[in-house]
Design a protein around this motif. Sequence first.
Motif, PDB file in Angstrom:
ATOM      1  N   TYR A  49       5.727   0.266  -2.708  1.00  0.00           N
ATOM      2  CA  TYR A  49       4.660   1.020  -3.163  1.00  0.00           C
ATOM      3  C   TYR A  49       5.317   1.935  -4.320  1.00  0.00           C
ATOM      4  CZ  TYR A  49       0.824   4.321  -3.804  1.00  0.00           C
ATOM      5  OH  TYR A  49      -0.027   5.323  -4.562  1.00  0.00           O
ATOM      6  N   THR A  50       6.138   2.522  -4.142  1.00  0.00           N
ATOM      7  CA  THR A  50       6.788   3.579  -4.855  1.00  0.00           C
ATOM      8  C   THR A  50       7.384   2.919  -6.487  1.00  0.00           C
ATOM      9  OG1 THR A  50       8.851   3.503  -3.743  1.00  0.00           O
ATOM     10  CG2 THR A  50       7.265   5.251  -3.154  1.00  0.00           C
ATOM     11  N   ASN A  51       7.621   1.627  -6.220  1.00  0.00           N
ATOM     12  CA  ASN A  51       7.959   0.762  -7.291  1.00  0.00           C
ATOM     13  C   ASN A  51       6.714   0.103  -8.097  1.00  0.00           C
ATOM     14  OD1 ASN A  51      10.734   1.501  -6.990  1.00  0.00           O
ATOM     15  ND2 ASN A  51      11.249  -0.026  -5.621  1.00  0.00           N
ATOM     16  N   ASN A  52       5.594   0.479  -7.524  1.00  0.00           N
ATOM     17  CA  ASN A  52       4.421  -0.322  -7.986  1.00  0.00           C
ATOM     18  C   ASN A  52       4.232  -1.583  -7.970  1.00  0.00           C
ATOM     19  OD1 ASN A  52       3.158   2.177  -9.188  1.00  0.00           O
ATOM     20  ND2 ASN A  52       4.800   2.212 -11.006  1.00  0.00           N
ATOM     21  N   LEU A  53       4.851  -2.107  -6.727  1.00  0.00           N
ATOM     22  CA  LEU A  53       4.935  -3.422  -6.373  1.00  0.00           C
ATOM     23  C   LEU A  53       3.777  -3.757  -5.402  1.00  0.00           C
ATOM     24  CD1 LEU A  53       8.580  -4.287  -6.218  1.00  0.00           C
ATOM     25  CD2 LEU A  53       7.019  -4.695  -8.229  1.00  0.00           C
ATOM     26  N   ALA A  54       3.011  -2.883  -5.023  1.00  0.00           N
ATOM     27  CA  ALA A  54       2.080  -2.916  -3.863  1.00  0.00           C
ATOM     28  C   ALA A  54       1.060  -2.008  -3.944  1.00  0.00           C
ATOM     29  CB  ALA A  54       2.781  -2.794  -2.489  1.00  0.00           C
ATOM     30  N   ASP A  55      -0.380  -2.367  -3.404  1.00  0.00           N
ATOM     31  CA  ASP A  55      -1.210  -1.321  -3.410  1.00  0.00           C
ATOM     32  C   ASP A  55      -1.197  -0.321  -2.468  1.00  0.00           C
ATOM     33  OD1 ASP A  55      -4.051  -0.760  -4.575  1.00  0.00           O
ATOM     34  OD2 ASP A  55      -4.502  -1.094  -2.394  1.00  0.00           O
ATOM     35  N   TYR A  56      -1.940   1.164  -2.677  1.00  0.00           N
ATOM     36  CA  TYR A  56      -1.668   2.137  -1.775  1.00  0.00           C
ATOM     37  C   TYR A  56      -2.444   1.681  -0.283  1.00  0.00           C
ATOM     38  CZ  TYR A  56      -6.490   3.693  -2.006  1.00  0.00           C
ATOM     39  OH  TYR A  56      -8.144   3.658  -2.039  1.00  0.00           O
ATOM     40  N   HIS A  57      -3.085   0.699  -0.202  1.00  0.00           N
ATOM     41  CA  HIS A  57      -3.761   0.442   1.114  1.00  0.00           C
ATOM     42  C   HIS A  57      -2.610  -0.359   1.966  1.00  0.00           C
ATOM     43  CE1 HIS A  57      -7.412   0.040  -1.478  1.00  0.00           C
ATOM     44  NE2 HIS A  57      -8.059   0.740  -0.321  1.00  0.00           N
ATOM     45  N   MET A  58      -1.563  -0.666   1.223  1.00  0.00           N
ATOM     46  CA  MET A  58      -0.344  -1.228   2.151  1.00  0.00           C
ATOM     47  C   MET A  58       0.100  -0.065   2.890  1.00  0.00           C
ATOM     48  SD  MET A  58       0.431  -4.513   2.020  1.00  0.00           S
ATOM     49  CE  MET A  58       2.437  -4.651   1.839  1.00  0.00           C
ATOM     50  N   ILE A  59       0.313   1.135   2.469  1.00  0.00           N
ATOM     51  CA  ILE A  59       1.017   2.235   3.388  1.00  0.00           C
ATOM     52  C   ILE A  59       0.121   2.991   3.825  1.00  0.00           C
ATOM     53  CG2 ILE A  59       3.064   1.736   2.044  1.00  0.00           C
ATOM     54  CD1 ILE A  59       0.951   4.493   0.834  1.00  0.00           C
ATOM     55  N   LEU A  60      -1.281   2.741   4.012  1.00  0.00           N
ATOM     56  CA  LEU A  60      -2.128   3.926   4.548  1.00  0.00           C
ATOM     57  C   LEU A  60      -1.699   4.091   5.922  1.00  0.00           C
ATOM     58  CD1 LEU A  60      -5.541   3.313   2.897  1.00  0.00           C
ATOM     59  CD2 LEU A  60      -4.059   5.106   2.876  1.00  0.00           C
ATOM     60  N   ASP A  61      -1.317   2.956   6.676  1.00  0.00           N
ATOM     61  CA  ASP A  61      -1.057   3.267   8.111  1.00  0.00           C
ATOM     62  C   ASP A  61       0.111   4.597   8.356  1.00  0.00           C
ATOM     63  OD1 ASP A  61       0.602   1.268   6.876  1.00  0.00           O
ATOM     64  OD2 ASP A  61       1.211   1.009   8.901  1.00  0.00           O
ATOM     65  N   ILE A  62       1.079   4.615   7.483  1.00  0.00           N
ATOM     66  CA  ILE A  62       2.078   5.397   7.608  1.00  0.00           C
ATOM     67  C   ILE A  62       1.851   6.706   6.993  1.00  0.00           C
ATOM     68  CG2 ILE A  62       3.975   3.562   7.929  1.00  0.00           C
ATOM     69  CD1 ILE A  62       4.719   4.182   5.215  1.00  0.00           C
ATOM     70  N   VAL A  63       0.743   6.954   6.212  1.00  0.00           N
ATOM     71  CA  VAL A  63       0.735   8.254   5.561  1.00  0.00           C
ATOM     72  C   VAL A  63       0.139   9.260   6.569  1.00  0.00           C
ATOM     73  CG1 VAL A  63      -0.786   9.370   3.975  1.00  0.00           C
ATOM     74  CG2 VAL A  63      -0.064   7.148   3.248  1.00  0.00           C
ATOM     75  N   PRO A  64      -0.534   8.997   7.715  1.00  0.00           N
ATOM     76  CA  PRO A  64      -1.010  10.193   8.554  1.00  0.00           C
ATOM     77  C   PRO A  64       0.415  10.641   9.292  1.00  0.00           C
ATOM     78  CG  PRO A  64      -2.507   8.389   8.916  1.00  0.00           C
ATOM     79  CD  PRO A  64      -1.498   8.025   7.877  1.00  0.00           C
ATOM     80  N   ILE A  65       1.357   9.434   9.454  1.00  0.00           N
ATOM     81  CA  ILE A  65       2.597   9.988  10.039  1.00  0.00           C
ATOM     82  C   ILE A  65       3.577  11.093   9.355  1.00  0.00           C
ATOM     83  CG2 ILE A  65       4.628   9.152  11.092  1.00  0.00           C
ATOM     84  CD1 ILE A  65       3.122   6.577  11.682  1.00  0.00           C
ATOM     85  N   LEU A  66       3.458  10.429   8.102  1.00  0.00           N
ATOM     86  CA  LEU A  66       4.310  11.393   7.036  1.00  0.00           C
ATOM     87  C   LEU A  66       3.753  12.699   6.830  1.00  0.00           C
ATOM     88  CD1 LEU A  66       5.179   8.405   4.318  1.00  0.00           C
ATOM     89  CD2 LEU A  66       6.919   9.557   5.989  1.00  0.00           C
ATOM     90  N   SER A  67       2.401  12.647   6.786  1.00  0.00           N
ATOM     91  CA  SER A  67       1.657  14.077   6.374  1.00  0.00           C
ATOM     92  C   SER A  67       1.934  14.870   7.619  1.00  0.00           C
ATOM     93  CB  SER A  67       0.214  13.571   6.581  1.00  0.00           C
ATOM     94  OG  SER A  67      -0.364  12.879   5.417  1.00  0.00           O
ATOM     95  N   HIS A  68       1.793  14.423   8.850  1.00  0.00           N
ATOM     96  CA  HIS A  68       1.871  15.378  10.009  1.00  0.00           C
ATOM     97  C   HIS A  68       3.267  15.929  10.096  1.00  0.00           C
ATOM     98  CE1 HIS A  68      -1.923  15.291  12.230  1.00  0.00           C
ATOM     99  NE2 HIS A  68      -1.775  14.009  12.081  1.00  0.00           N
ATOM    100  N   THR A  69       4.477  14.784   9.708  1.00  0.00           N
ATOM    101  CA  THR A  69       5.727  15.387   9.619  1.00  0.00           C
ATOM    102  C   THR A  69       5.798  16.255   8.552  1.00  0.00           C
ATOM    103  OG1 THR A  69       6.258  13.203  10.442  1.00  0.00           O
ATOM    104  CG2 THR A  69       8.082  14.429   9.946  1.00  0.00           C
ATOM    105  N   TYR A  70       5.475  15.916   7.264  1.00  0.00           N
ATOM    106  CA  TYR A  70       5.563  17.120   6.452  1.00  0.00           C
ATOM    107  C   TYR A  70       4.904  18.355   6.666  1.00  0.00           C
ATOM    108  CZ  TYR A  70       5.407  19.496   1.757  1.00  0.00           C
ATOM    109  OH  TYR A  70       5.622  20.099   0.661  1.00  0.00           O
ATOM    110  N   PHE A  71       3.622  18.569   7.179  1.00  0.00           N
ATOM    111  CA  PHE A  71       2.789  19.751   7.331  1.00  0.00           C
ATOM    112  C   PHE A  71       3.468  20.446   8.506  1.00  0.00           C
ATOM    113  CE2 PHE A  71      -0.435  17.925   4.709  1.00  0.00           C
ATOM    114  CZ  PHE A  71      -0.315  18.972   3.761  1.00  0.00           C
ATOM    115  N   GLN A  72       4.440  19.749   9.275  1.00  0.00           N
ATOM    116  CA  GLN A  72       5.352  20.471   9.998  1.00  0.00           C
ATOM    117  C   GLN A  72       6.684  21.268   9.984  1.00  0.00           C
ATOM    118  OE1 GLN A  72       5.562  17.813  13.872  1.00  0.00           O
ATOM    119  NE2 GLN A  72       3.444  17.846  14.035  1.00  0.00           N
TER     120      GLN A  72
END
Length: 1030
Positions: A830-853
């Motif tokens: 995704y970061t290399n623009n080779l995939a759509d953002y829907h591909m990584i939506l499942d890990i965004v909540p995990i990364l968000s909670h980890t970041y806001f902690q």
Amino acid sequence: MRKKVDERIRTLIENGVKCRHRSMFFIVGDKSRDQIVNLHYMLSKAVIKSRPTVLWCYKDKLELSSHKKKRAKQIKKLMQRGLLDPEKVDPFSLFVESGGLTYCLYKDSERILGNTFGMCILQDFEALTPNLLARTIETVEGGGLIILLLRSLKSLTSLYTMVMDVHERFRTESHLEATGRFNERFLLSLASCKACIVMDDELNILPISSHIKLITPVPANEDSEGLSEAQRDLKDLKEQLNDDYPVGPLIRKCCTLDQGKAVITFLDAILDKTLRNTIALLAARGRGKSAALGLAIAGAVAAGYSNIFVTAPSPENLKTLFDFVCKGFNALEYKEHIDYDVVKSANPEYKKATVRINIFKQHRQTIQYILPHEHEKLSQVELLVVDEAAAIPLPIVKSLFGPYLVFLSSTVNGYEGTGRSLSLKLLQQLEEQSRVAANNPEGVLSGRLFKKIELFESIRYASGDPIESWLNGLLCLDVSNSIPSIHRLPPPSECDLYYVNRDTLFSYHKDSELFLQRMMALYVASHYKNSPNDLQLMADAPAHHLFVLLGPVDESKNQLPDILCVIQVCLEGQISRKSVLKSMSDGHQPFGDQIPWKFSEQFQDTVFPSLSGVRIVRIATHPSAMRLGYGSAAVEVLARYFEGQFTSISEVELEDEDVPPVRITEAAEKASLLEENVKPRANLPPLLVHLRERRPEKIHYMGVSFGLTLDLFRFWRKHKFVPFYIGQIANTVTGEHSCMVLKPLNNDDLEGNESDDWGFFSPFYKDFKRRFARLLASSFREMEYKLAMSILDPRISFNEQESNLSISEEILTSTKEILSPYDMKRLEAYTNNLADYHMILDIVPILSHTYFQERIPVSLSYAQASVLLCIGLQNRDVTHIEGQMKLERQQILSLFIKVLKKFYKHLYGIASKEIESVLPRLKEVTLEPHSISLDEDLNEAAKQVEEKMKADTEGLLHPELLQQYAIVGKDTDFENALQNGGKVAPGGVISIKSNTSRGEKHRTLKENQGSGKKRGRDSHGSKSDKKRKS
């Protein structure tokens, strides 16, 4: 025994009937009930029309049942016991039997709203509250009587110490002594009410009502038809518009001239059909606002309006409005079930209130109720009616406005939770906008027009009613004119905070009354919800205290200083551990101590309730001094005061001053009820005390509870208050969540992390933020992102050193904790623009909670963190974020990919370090200097070589070793061998014959080798030895 009734009583009743004014009687004594019959008889004689109806309000018990059959059984039992003589029937029993009585429990008093009675009887004085007093007195029509019954008292001043039922709610574990200041002020106010008589149960007028001595009959102010001037004008208006449809039939339903003019104004705007009018209807209680709106809605239906929406804090508030819509339909000859249907609510909380009227006479038309915060449902609306707009928060009222006809109605003073923030703020803005539109030639057609209507004449009684004036003064209902203009606004730093002595404030002295009215005026001006019960809470609650912020006081001028800010606080806490454990096991929380009980419930903590705290109940700033820093200054000074930062006078002086004032006047012991002269107390302490002259209570924290809005939260957050509780269920009227915030104060009693800003509260605050982040996906999903960011208050800025090093135990040290290798691959794609953002939506909540902690130390901008919160924590789609953040879709996705690129870079670095730690490593060679110098080392080596050479040389020259090379033979043999003249052959070798046998030579060689093995193993002469042997 027959006794002549005092003429002044009859005169007061008759004057009230002639002027359409109400009268009040305060009867003291156990037999006061018997005098109700006499007063009712006098009222019936004075009133020309039918027998007056009676409302009887009580706490829980009537001496006679309100049920007819039960009452008959009670009378029969009394007769059997010999307590009732059938031949001498009790007049009171006949009065009860004659009918026309409505009984009502105080707790059910809401159901009598909107009804009208000729007489109101209030028994069980200890159960009365300011709200009940206002609500019941309001139902009495002009010329009617209000009768308060009180049991026998030795003295009227004993009311000061009477324990009221509401005092039970004011008491807490650490504050048990409630003081009857409200009763004291109530009793003293009766002396100033011109239409009130205080008397005993034999109708003897008491000295407190000495003002009634001068009463004289008044002439009736009526014409030949028995109509007053206002009634004559209304009749002329009705006749003038009789033939106009739909105005004529609707005007006939109006009761006052003011109401008739208001309905005409509404109908003009409806029939204009430009849909660009906003009309505000302002009035006090009982002026017929809801009725006027109901008639106007009926006119709008007749004019062909299809979609009409009505909103109010609750559908129960709209009972009168919908009743008058139906009355308007009847006047316009609409038939129920044929031309329209009324739909009741199925929600048990709304008690079958009307929520919709469907009309199908001309075409499909609807009058629909919506909740105030459901403004998004206002599609295709033509007319919006907002009833009781002052009881709805200002931002919500503003959100209801749109390109359609808007009617507002508001109670500017009354007892149903009112406020003047609407009239002070919103209506001023609307007037300015309307003025600009009128002055601008281009805006005449496009701009909105605003009109304001005010109703002054009461429906039930004539204007100038003395009971209304008394009640408004007692309960501070009509304080709209009590806000004086401020001549000078001093800088907040020059202002001082003063403690208000409540004994003096509620003493009913002239200056105290003026100061109290001004204080209450600030409350009404600043808050959208006010109630007369707040006044009794201020007066009697033992844990409550008042502070005012005043500018520099000029003592040379004999006048009250301008009040810039008022703060009401409540002392809480100091709850025993035993009480806390019992409450937690029962699952029940006592009254009061809001913050300790809520804190204990949220964190299951048993220690916090034992701390002492102070909760700011209310803070109100002068309308002319808003947003100038006075509220902030008051809060800061209050915090410093409770931290003990003010230099106080000596302890000895303070101890001498802390003498409780005498509560009961000595007059009660000296004089009887008929001789007692009740006056305001003398020798009262000063009204205002500077904080340096008062010892502060020992406080560990300050707290506030409020409806959560962005502005309010930022105000308290600025003063270092942090949240520990936010209610998950929003208020149905305001759409706001309740919020509680705390500020730990500097105190030596508590142990805490001194390096941390929050001290003992720090672990609880971290736990709250963690829980709140989890709930953003469910309970707080609709919350605005700015508010959510302010509450979470995440750390979004890290320097390079913090980003590279694990500065805390909480920093993420392994990607395996949160992501699999496949997740990392998808994130890289995704970061290399080779995939759509829907591909990584499942890990965004995990990364968000980890970041806001704060476990991923990566710096983000505020916009990037906001996008991460919306997508990762609130699970919002990009379309919704577009509307909230007012950004384009591509901008949002650009911010999102930047965040994830930063995350991937950081996580890749962590993963690289993990792999390096697993690989085998070469042992590092460390180069260190020798312990001896180079010359010494060379000399040492030279000595070793010399010794070795010497040893080797000694071995080679050993006689025994050389013996093996001995040539055994005779001299003659050598001579013969050299007979050639001593010349050696070309081969260089000559030979002679040895006399020694081979065996001997071999043995001798072996022995020599054995003895010389150690000495000459690697001798340089080994090759020459072999040569010689050969």
